[in-house]
Design an enzyme around this catalytic site. Sequence first.
Site, PDB file in Angstrom:
ATOM      1  N   HIS A  76       0.858  -1.190   0.137  1.00 40.43           N
ATOM      2  CA  HIS A  76       0.137   0.069  -0.123  1.00 40.43           C
ATOM      3  C   HIS A  76       0.978   1.394  -0.092  1.00 40.43           C
ATOM      4  O   HIS A  76       1.941   1.330   0.495  1.00 40.43           O
ATOM      5  CB  HIS A  76      -1.058  -0.003   1.127  1.00 40.43           C
ATOM      6  N   GLY A  77       0.315   2.385  -0.590  1.00 38.79           N
ATOM      7  CA  GLY A  77       1.071   3.535  -0.691  1.00 38.79           C
ATOM      8  C   GLY A  77       0.087   4.520  -0.632  1.00 38.79           C
ATOM      9  O   GLY A  77      -1.147   4.606  -0.766  1.00 38.79           O
TER      10      GLY A  77
END
Length: 150
Positions: free
Chosen positions: A64-65
């Site tokens: 995730h970012g």
Amino acid sequence: MPLNDLMAAVSTRVLAAADRDSTLRVAAQLLACQEAAEDSIFQSLCERESVGSTGIGHGIAIPHGRSSLLQRPRGALLRLLQPVDFGASEPVDLVFAMAVPAHYTHQHLMLLSELAELFSDAGIRAALRAADDEAALKQILDHPHQARSP
């Protein structure tokens, strides 16, 4: 709550990936949109992986970012034809990548919790691994109750 209700878009892909970085590259392609470009999402995913593996066990990773350009979170589920090393305790063959707006804090944690709960179900994991194509993956995500273990 279905992931489609929590995210602007959820894409799916069955993929023959060689390694973690090529997996993250395809995830970034699927997460990219008019608001946030592929390269910036890829960089954000890689930065998060450099902090520590996003592998959560059972052959699953949730990279995730964040992006200051996104208004709503986006997700991408990839079923890898061959497991790849994500730096976790075991190779990964199911990847749910996510890009969230930079201002998401509590919502980001809630999404991660929702995903961890979804993937904790052996029936859902088995159904995802048996899915032949993107449409089958999407069907499972849209209706996870049909694949849950009894």
